[in-house]
Every structure is written in C-alpha cells, then in structure tokens.
Design a protein around this motif. Structure first.
Motif, PDB file in Angstrom:
ATOM      1  N   TRP A   1     -11.986  15.196   4.425  1.00 39.15           N
ATOM      2  CA  TRP A   1     -10.661  15.708   4.739  1.00 39.15           C
ATOM      3  C   TRP A   1     -10.528  15.978   6.231  1.00 39.15           C
ATOM      4  CZ3 TRP A   1      -6.365  16.107   1.816  1.00 39.15           C
ATOM      5  CH2 TRP A   1      -6.510  15.990   0.419  1.00 39.15           C
ATOM      6  N   SER A   2      -9.304  15.744   6.757  1.00 40.74           N
ATOM      7  CA  SER A   2      -8.998  16.078   8.145  1.00 40.74           C
ATOM      8  C   SER A   2      -7.615  16.709   8.208  1.00 40.74           C
ATOM      9  CB  SER A   2      -9.058  14.837   9.041  1.00 40.74           C
ATOM     10  OG  SER A   2      -8.056  13.896   8.660  1.00 40.74           O
TER      11      SER A   2
ATOM     12  N   SER B   1      -3.446  11.627   0.845  1.00 35.67           N
ATOM     13  CA  SER B   1      -2.772  12.046   2.069  1.00 35.67           C
ATOM     14  C   SER B   1      -1.461  12.732   1.744  1.00 35.67           C
ATOM     15  CB  SER B   1      -2.504  10.833   2.977  1.00 35.67           C
ATOM     16  OG  SER B   1      -1.955  11.235   4.209  1.00 35.67           O
TER      17      SER B   1
ATOM     18  N   ASP C   1       0.815  -1.212   0.000  1.00 35.43           N
ATOM     19  CA  ASP C   1       0.000   0.000   0.000  1.00 35.43           C
ATOM     20  C   ASP C   1       0.850   1.264   0.000  1.00 35.43           C
ATOM     21  OD1 ASP C   1      -2.295  -1.501  -0.061  1.00 35.43           O
ATOM     22  OD2 ASP C   1      -2.675  -1.371   2.095  1.00 35.43           O
TER      23      ASP C   1
ATOM     24  N   SER D   1      -5.209  14.784   5.328  1.00 34.70           N
ATOM     25  CA  SER D   1      -5.596  13.450   4.871  1.00 34.70           C
ATOM     26  C   SER D   1      -7.068  13.403   4.515  1.00 34.70           C
ATOM     27  CB  SER D   1      -5.318  12.410   5.959  1.00 34.70           C
ATOM     28  OG  SER D   1      -3.945  12.355   6.269  1.00 34.70           O
ATOM     29  N   ARG D   2      -7.372  12.566   3.544  1.00 33.65           N
ATOM     30  CA  ARG D   2      -8.759  12.350   3.149  1.00 33.65           C
ATOM     31  C   ARG D   2      -9.062  10.860   3.231  1.00 33.65           C
ATOM     32  NH1 ARG D   2     -11.299  13.586  -2.804  1.00 33.65           N
ATOM     33  NH2 ARG D   2      -9.662  12.110  -3.326  1.00 33.65           N
ATOM     34  N   GLN D   3     -10.093  10.519   3.967  1.00 33.33           N
ATOM     35  CA  GLN D   3     -10.564   9.149   4.099  1.00 33.33           C
ATOM     36  C   GLN D   3     -12.036   9.109   3.716  1.00 33.33           C
ATOM     37  OE1 GLN D   3      -8.760   6.395   4.932  1.00 33.33           O
ATOM     38  NE2 GLN D   3      -6.898   7.644   5.035  1.00 33.33           N
ATOM     39  N   ASP D   4     -12.354   8.261   2.738  1.00 35.00           N
ATOM     40  CA  ASP D   4     -13.744   8.123   2.281  1.00 35.00           C
ATOM     41  C   ASP D   4     -14.359   9.480   1.936  1.00 35.00           C
ATOM     42  OD1 ASP D   4     -13.659   5.342   2.632  1.00 35.00           O
ATOM     43  OD2 ASP D   4     -14.129   5.552   4.759  1.00 35.00           O
TER      44      ASP D   4
ATOM     45  N   HIS E   1      -9.674   8.609  -1.119  1.00 38.96           N
ATOM     46  CA  HIS E   1      -8.532   8.644  -0.223  1.00 38.96           C
ATOM     47  C   HIS E   1      -7.400   9.473  -0.831  1.00 38.96           C
ATOM     48  CE1 HIS E   1     -10.698   5.668   1.919  1.00 38.96           C
ATOM     49  NE2 HIS E   1     -10.291   4.605   1.236  1.00 38.96           N
TER      50      HIS E   1
END
Length: 229
Positions: free
Chosen positions: A150-151, A121, A87, A144-147, A119
């Motif tokens: 963004w955070s 990052s 990954d 980061s972006r998950q699903d 996703h």
C-alpha cells in the motif's frame, strides 16, 4: 448489462467505470468540444443517439486497448466521461483536456476493487481553473496497492468538507476508501451511486485503421482476477 445497484466505481458493471471523469459543464457543451477537438485531429468518428442510463454503458463494449470509444453521460450541471479501456477506463487525459477547453473543473474518481496479484486503488483528483499549472491540480488523494504494498499520496489544499484526521489512520486502506470517495463526490454535487442522477449517454467511437485487443466484460474480469487478494 442489467443493473441492480450502483453501477460504477467497482460495483455492478466492473470493470467498466473503475475510473470515471466528471466535467462540470452541460453534456451538449462537452460533446461539442469533444467532437471539435477530435475532428480537428483528423479522427473519423461515429456518434450514437442518446441512450438511457445505465443501458448506455453497453455502448462501451467490447472493451479495448488502445481504447476507441468514449461515453458522455448527461448529469445536469456535470457530464460523466467514461471510455472503453479494458483495464477499467482511462479518462484522465481526455476529460482533463475537455475541462481545460471549457474553462471548468474536472474530477477524476477511481475505485478498483482487489484484483490481480495484490492490486487495488481508491483515488480522487480535482483539477480546475484555480489549480496549480501545468495540470491545474487543486487536490489529489490516493490510497493504492501494487503487488500487495500500500502507498498513500495527497497534494493540494484540503477541500472544505474534508475530515483530514481520517488520513492519519494507521492502515492506508482505511484512509480513503470507496465510502469516503462517494461522500467527497456527494459534497461536490456528484451523486455517483444514484442511477437516477444520470441522464442519457452518447457514445463517440473512433474508427481506427489499426487493430485493437478487444475483450468482453467477462473476459476482462477473468484476466484482471477481480476479487483476488
């Protein structure tokens, strides 16, 4: 693995090198520490001869989970650390441990381009003898972006070269992107986008009795859906 531009951090060798560790110590010292550590754990190892960069990146194939192969690349005062996790690499624990053993600084650089179901990052972690225990963290920046969500995360004291006003951007993706990551690395003496900065690499492969799940680079790109939004 032909290279026509910067190979790492989401460029021509994706997903190899989405995550790269940089240990501030000569490659010979990092290799000695790595071999001593792993042999002390009873691991059976195979060590490649030095191979020029970027051809040495092919020593990480096939990509695997769990990973079995580390690549240590001579970058003068720094050593680049990669492994063959499928990954994009997983150097955080091992590179940090080697830096701890050598009493030096470790920088983890992350850039994974858009992939999978929303996703992406861009991150930089700086650890060193002057950092906060137990991880000896000096500075962390992460967009980061998950699903699709963004955070933003930051900790530690800003480094002297940082323009902290940038982190106030409305869109998190604009606070810390690949270009700014590369600029921060340059300020630390890490020329990640200059292939001539990298010397030869040595692969350390663990001969393991358990099965892994190998993939070619092409298979990993297809599974990760690189380029999706």
């Amino acid at each position: 693995m032909p290279v026509t531009g910067p190979p790492l951090l989401g460029r021509t060798q994706s997903p190899v090198g989405w995550v790269v560790g940089f240990v501030r110590a000569p490659a010979a010292d990092v290799l000695e520490a790595d071999l001593g550590w792993r042999r002390g754990l009873g691991q059976r190892l195979e060590v490649s001869p030095p191979t020029p960069f970027p051809a040495c990146l092919s020593l990480l194939e096939p990509l695997e989970a769990p990973w079995t192969t580390e690549l240590l690349v001579d970058c003068g005062p720094w050593t680049a650390y990669l492994n063959n996790h499928k990954d994009g690499g997983d150097p955080t624990a091992a590179a940090g441990e080697l830096a701890r053993q050598l009493g030096t600084r470790c920088v983890i650089a992350v850039h994974s381009p858009p992939h999978g179901p929303g996703h992406a990052s861009t991150q930089m972690w700086v650890h060193g003898p002057d950092g906060e225990p137990p991880l000896m963290a000096e500075r962390t920046l992460a967009a980061s972006r998950q699903d699709g969500r963004w955070s933003w995360y930051e900790s530690g004291r800003p480094l002297p070269f940082e323009d902290v006003a940038r982190y106030g951007a409305r869109r998190i993706r604009d606070r810390f992107d690949r270009a700014l990551l590369v600029a921060h690395l340059h300020a630390l003496g890490i020329e990640v986008d200059d292939p001539t900065w990298f010397g030869p690499g040595v692969a350390v492969r663990q001969v393991v009795p358990w099965p892994t799940r190998p993939e070619s680079v092409e298979e990993a790109l297809e599974r990760l859906e690189v380029g999706s939004r």
